[in-house]
Design a protein around this motif. Structure first.
Motif, short mmCIF file in Angstrom:
data_model
loop_
_atom_site.label_atom_id
_atom_site.label_comp_id
_atom_site.label_asym_id
_atom_site.label_seq_id
_atom_site.Cartn_x
_atom_site.Cartn_y
_atom_site.Cartn_z
N LEU A 1 27.18 -37.94 -17.26
CA LEU A 1 28.27 -38.39 -16.41
C LEU A 1 29.32 -39.09 -17.25
CD1 LEU A 1 26.05 -40.13 -13.68
CD2 LEU A 1 26.95 -37.80 -13.59
N THR A 2 30.59 -38.89 -16.93
CA THR A 2 31.64 -39.61 -17.61
C THR A 2 32.89 -39.63 -16.74
OG1 THR A 2 32.81 -39.85 -19.73
CG2 THR A 2 32.51 -37.59 -18.90
N ALA A 3 33.57 -40.76 -16.72
CA ALA A 3 34.74 -40.93 -15.85
C ALA A 3 35.90 -41.52 -16.65
CB ALA A 3 34.42 -41.84 -14.66
N GLU A 4 37.08 -40.93 -16.49
CA GLU A 4 38.32 -41.43 -17.09
C GLU A 4 38.22 -41.54 -18.61
OE1 GLU A 4 40.76 -41.66 -15.05
OE2 GLU A 4 40.06 -42.35 -13.09
N THR A 5 37.61 -40.54 -19.23
CA THR A 5 37.40 -40.59 -20.69
C THR A 5 38.16 -39.49 -21.44
OG1 THR A 5 35.38 -39.30 -20.34
CG2 THR A 5 35.13 -41.69 -20.55
N ILE A 6 38.93 -38.66 -20.73
CA ILE A 6 39.63 -37.55 -21.41
C ILE A 6 41.13 -37.79 -21.42
CG2 ILE A 6 37.79 -35.91 -20.89
CD1 ILE A 6 39.62 -34.74 -18.69
N TYR A 7 41.53 -39.07 -21.50
CA TYR A 7 42.95 -39.42 -21.38
C TYR A 7 43.77 -39.07 -22.63
CZ TYR A 7 40.88 -43.54 -23.58
OH TYR A 7 40.16 -44.36 -24.40
N ASN A 8 43.11 -38.80 -23.77
CA ASN A 8 43.87 -38.27 -24.92
C ASN A 8 43.05 -37.19 -25.60
OD1 ASN A 8 42.27 -39.33 -27.18
ND2 ASN A 8 43.05 -41.34 -26.61
#
Length: 254
Positions: free
Chosen positions: A165-172
């Motif tokens: 699970l991962t959230a809001e981690t692909i912002y760059n």
């Protein structure tokens, strides 16, 4: 369903609504008290919308109910699953899986986030259970995604996790590459899945769900599809992407 509340140093803050009424959240540091930390650390103490989206998706997909979370031995589909939450922050999606009977490991870049926020959240939620209700012991890791992936693989956790699970981690885009490197090292083939909750576009920092999907396509190891979408006309458009291995590899693991 009741809303989740955050217990802060000041008045409780109403958080975005989640369909599960049993989760509680501790926020021991308010925004002013974080002034001593760099901006990247402050982000780790914020509850992002994607984490709540992940909780709601898990509740729907795995048919999680408040009664199930209180069972001595939960009988749902998450029972016995091995779960890793990357960039966990508050760790609410991982906590939900832990209460539902999964073995859960939590990772964040910052040790301070783990010790001051994630661990207290896990403990606060476990205390909501009836005395003597068994749950698996959580584990915690701090560090960069690439280094974390390598470390986990060296300690027998390569290809270990059923669900990441991962959230809001692909912002760059640079972070996307490190995240994917970690995922590939620790996701269990052939049936492991990854759930990535994110905004469709991160203005000013270069990341997007589209750029992450393109990275996955170019890499060629995992497939990707959208399984959740939020377009409320108020906040940024948000999505959950599901990553999995191609079905063609399954015969090699029989």
């Amino acid at each position: 369903p009741q809303p989740i509340y955050s217990s802060c140093m000041q008045a409780p803050q109403l958080l975005p609504e989640c369909s599960c009424c049993l989760l509680v959240m501790i926020s021991p540091l308010n925004q002013q008290s974080l002034g001593m930390f760099a901006a990247y650390l402050v982000g780790g103490f914020k509850l992002w919308e994607g984490a709540v989206d992940l909780c709601n998706y898990l509740i729907q997909e795995y048919q999680i109910t408040p009664d199930m979370l209180q069972q001595r031995y939960p009988s749902g589909r998450l029972q016995g699953k091995k779960v890793l939450e990357l960039g966990c922050g508050h760790g609410l999606p991982g906590v939900l899986c832990l209460l539902a009977g999964a073995t859960v490991h939590f990772q964040d870049f910052n040790k301070q986030v783990i010790t001051s926020l994630t661990i207290p959240n896990v403990q606060a939620n476990l205390q909501q259970l009836q005395p003597g209700t068994p749950r698996e012991r959580a584990r915690y890791f701090a560090g960069d995604w690439e280094a974390t992936g390598s470390m986990l693989a060296m300690h027998g956790l390569g290809g270990y996790y059923d669900i990441i699970l991962t959230a809001e981690t692909i912002y760059n885009q640079e972070g996307q590459e490190r995240l994917l490197s970690c995922i590939k090292q620790v996701l269990q083939p052939p049936h492991g899945i990854v759930l990535v909750a994110a905004k469709s576009f991160y203005f000013g920092v270069g990341g997007s769900t589209a750029s992450f999907a393109e990275l996955l396509k170019a890499d060629g190891i995992l497939e990707c599809k959208q399984v959740w979408k939020v377009e409320d006309g108020v906040s940024n458009k948000r999505e959950i992407l599901k990553l999995n291995f191609p079905e063609a590899i399954t015969p090699y693991f029989l």
